[in-house]
Design an enzyme around this catalytic site. Structure first.
Site, PDB file in Angstrom:
ATOM      1  N   HIS A  66      77.728  61.812  21.208  1.00  0.00           N
ATOM      2  CA  HIS A  66      77.501  62.558  22.438  1.00  0.00           C
ATOM      3  C   HIS A  66      76.767  61.692  23.448  1.00  0.00           C
ATOM      4  O   HIS A  66      76.143  60.687  23.093  1.00  0.00           O
ATOM      5  CB  HIS A  66      76.683  63.830  22.163  1.00  0.00           C
ATOM      6  CG  HIS A  66      75.363  63.559  21.524  1.00  0.00           C
ATOM      7  ND1 HIS A  66      75.220  63.442  20.155  1.00  0.00           N
ATOM      8  CD2 HIS A  66      74.136  63.357  22.047  1.00  0.00           C
ATOM      9  CE1 HIS A  66      73.949  63.195  19.870  1.00  0.00           C
ATOM     10  NE2 HIS A  66      73.270  63.125  20.996  1.00  0.00           N
ATOM     11  N   CYS A 168      63.709  65.113  14.596  1.00  0.00           N
ATOM     12  CA  CYS A 168      64.188  63.827  14.074  1.00  0.00           C
ATOM     13  C   CYS A 168      63.920  62.757  15.123  1.00  0.00           C
ATOM     14  O   CYS A 168      63.667  63.076  16.274  1.00  0.00           O
ATOM     15  CB  CYS A 168      65.675  63.896  13.730  1.00  0.00           C
ATOM     16  SG  CYS A 168      66.746  64.344  15.116  1.00  0.00           S
TER      17      CYS A 168
END
Length: 635
Positions: A66, A168
């Site tokens: 993405h 993350c």
């Protein structure tokens, strides 16, 4: 959100790709064919830039490439299936088969984050991936994606509140998958769950002090720094972000039996300060890179056109390298000068754009133009790329502050198109003209006086000062003062100063071009820098020091010291060999055209300076890279 971003024509159930690169190309073609992307090369570059932050392949054969990109016309999701599987670099070591490519417009809403969050709920559904892989038509695949599962009866959430924290390093896929898994697991066990996500769009859904107080347990599944002291006294378990995705219910049960968390007195200060400092460094780097990446095409275009015009059509004169008026090469030079003139404003404008979005672009460009034009504040030269960086950052933060104030609903639509740009432009113009300008003009006058006083002194010391100024800011006030001083000395018959300056001028661009060649084996330069290095070398050959600006703007702590040291070496050598130059220009082209008295020695001075610059730059970048890796390893 998903329903508005995907259709059957954006689904390919049998990708022909046999490599990760082929997957990107084939799926970008889907987006381009549907009119969602207008520049395939740019979007591919932005996809690669995102991959450099962290691989987007994860468990169960799923990958989520993405990017936010200026090449995206309309947000969309392309889906592809590779029946054989692709080596994607997923952390579980298995090939990836199901790909979701998310295209989001640059400067628009964070569609990719919203879509990832929504996809998370589908990807953790039992059997969803297997069913999707078995779809025989794009229509069937889309139906599976949009299918609303019947809500299974879950125990009433009466056992109390649980709090989760997920995050993350890249702040995207795993962050929201883990959050979704915790919420699902808690519901099945009869608990209410609130999850704080530490994603790439910031910290969202943070629990209040009251919620923390009544929580039964805390699950911190995060690979990033978070404030832990707020959870002192609560049952708490800390894991990596992947743990809930694999076994959320087991993790919750462990947390319910965990001992109360005990925080040391300085935990909050150290963790929050480290986290904020790390975030600030990351944001600052991202802002600078946005400016540099948009500036590079102007540097390359302008530099190469000027280099071409001077190399082929240029002639040495007392006033410098000149091209006969009215010639074709004079027109080529003019075009190159336009690109070079825009270079510094573009740097400032897109730094401001990265901070404040579109409202910051116009005042950023205006601020960069004023910063680079000393006539606005009575100086002989502008502040160069350093002033552009300062202007871009100041404008960006100021416009962001203006744009985020609470305005009446009738005024709010005018803020991004009128109020913020106008106030930002007036702010930066006033700052440079009335506050920053006078000290800069005074600095230039003081530096010129210093050089004049030193002109009869030790040539080694003078070479160090003159060369250092030449390599420091590549067209900024220090460089300009040294150049104009040397030009002035030609009129008095002392051409040795311009000889030293001519040898120092090309060292920075030639040195950085050489550094990109040496640095390839150490992986210390990005691909865009390697390409810029080629143009930098060409500019150095004709004495255009600005070719090194992209490198200095991107990593000033490594590049500027290297440029200064190499330029000093070249200038000291030139003084020592008695090299003179009778024209107001520098670089190998001047020596080759006969304007310097000892062309071979002059070229040797430039070469030695460039080698010193390259070696110092590579060494410093390697040291900074090793330090950063150690910090990550010990974090």
């Amino acid at each position: 959100m998903i329903t508005s971003l995907i259709n059957e024509d954006l689904i390919c159930l049998n990708l022909k790709a046999t490599s990760k690169e082929d997957v990107f190309a084939e799926m970008i073609e889907l987006l381009h064919a549907q009119g969602r992307v207008n520049d395939k090369a740019q979007f591919l570059a932005d996809i690669h830039a995102r991959e450099e932050l962290g691989n987007t392949g994860f468990e169960d054969g799923v990958a989520l490439p993405h990017a936010k990109s200026a090449a995206v016309i309309e947000p969309a999701v392309a889906i592809g299936i590779s029946r054989e599987g692709i080596e994607y670099g997923a952390e579980d070591g298995l090939p990836s088969k199901l790909f979701f490519m998310i295209a989001s417009p640059d400067g628009g809403a964070n569609h990719h984050i919203e879509v990832l969050a929504e996809l998370s709920s589908k990807l953790i559904e039992d059997g969803f991936i297997e069913s999707f892989m078995k779809a025989e038509t794009a229509k069937d695949a889309l139906a599976l994606l949009l299918e609303k599962k019947e809500e299974l009866e879950t125990p009433e959430a009466n056992k109390g509140l649980l709090i989760g924290v997920t995050g993350c390093p890249a702040g995207v896929a795993h962050t929201y998958l883990a959050a979704e898994a915790l919420e699902k697991g808690a519901a099945e066990l009869g608990f209410e769950m609130k999850v704080e996500t530490n994603g790439s769009i910031g910290v969202k859904n943070s629990p209040t002090a009251e919620e923390i107080a009544r929580a039964e347990a805390i699950i911190v599944s995060c690979d990033k720094q978070v404030d832990m002291t707020r959870f002192a006294g609560k049952r708490l378990i800390k894991t990596g972000v992947k743990a809930p995705i694999k076994d959320a219910k087991g993790l919750i049960n462990q947390a319910l039996e965990a001992p109360a968390y005990v925080a040391s007195a300085d935990d909050k200060a150290s963790e929050s300060s480290e986290s904020k400092a790390s975030q600030a460094r990351s944001d600052l780097y991202r802002y600078l890179m946005n400016g540099v990446s948009h500036m590079i095409p102007f540097v390359v275009t302008g530099g190469l056109l000027i280099a071409l015009a001077l190399a082929i059509g240029g002639q040495p004169t007392e006033a410098g390298m000149a091209i006969p008026a009215g010639s074709m090469w004079n027109k080529v030079l003019d075009v190159g000068v336009v690109a070079f003139t825009l270079m510094i404003p573009i740097l400032a404008g897109y730094i401001a754009y990265a901070i404040a979005d579109r409202p910051g672009l116009a005042p950023g460009l205006i601020g960069g133009w004023i910063a680079n034009n000393g006539s606005f504040y009575g100086a002989e030269a502008g502040t160069g790329f350093i002033g552009a960086i300062v202007a871009g950052l100041l404008v960006g933060y100021f416009v962001k502050w203006v744009a985020t104030r609470n305005y009446h609903k009738f005024i709010q639509p005018l803020v991004p198109i009128m109020i913020a740009p106008i106030t930002g432009s007036l702010f930066i113009a006033g700052l440079f003209i009335f506050v920053i300008g006078a000290p800069i003009a005074g600095l230039m006058e003081g530096l010129n006086t210093m050089l004049t006083n030193m002109s009869t002194g030790n040539v080694v010391l003078l070479g160090i000062v003159l060369g250092g100024m030449a390599g420091f800011d590549m067209g900024g006030p220090f460089n300009k003062v040294a150049f104009l001083f040397s030009v002035g000395m030609i009129a008095s018959g002392q051409t040795q100063f311009m000889g030293a300056m001519a040898c120092a001028i090309p060292v920075a661009p030639l040195g950085m071009a050489l550094a990109t060649v040496i640095g390839r084996k150490f992986s210390i330069f990005e691909q865009s820098e390697i390409e810029a290095g080629k143009a930098s070398g060409a500019m150095g050959l004709v004495g255009i020091s600005e070719g090194a600006i992209p490198f200095a703007a991107q990593d000033p702590m490594s590049v500027i010291p290297a440029n200064v040291i190499g330029s000093m070496v070249a200038a000291v050598m030139a003084f020592s060999f008695g090299i003179t130059n009778s024209v107001a220009h520098g670089g190998p082209v001047v020596a080759l055209l006969g304007a310097m008295n000892k062309p071979v020695l002059a070229l040797a001075c430039m070469a030695v300076g460039a080698v010193v610059t390259a070696l110092v730059a590579v060494s410093l970048k390697k040291m900074r890279q090793a330090k950063a890796q150690n910090e990550v390893a010990t974090a």
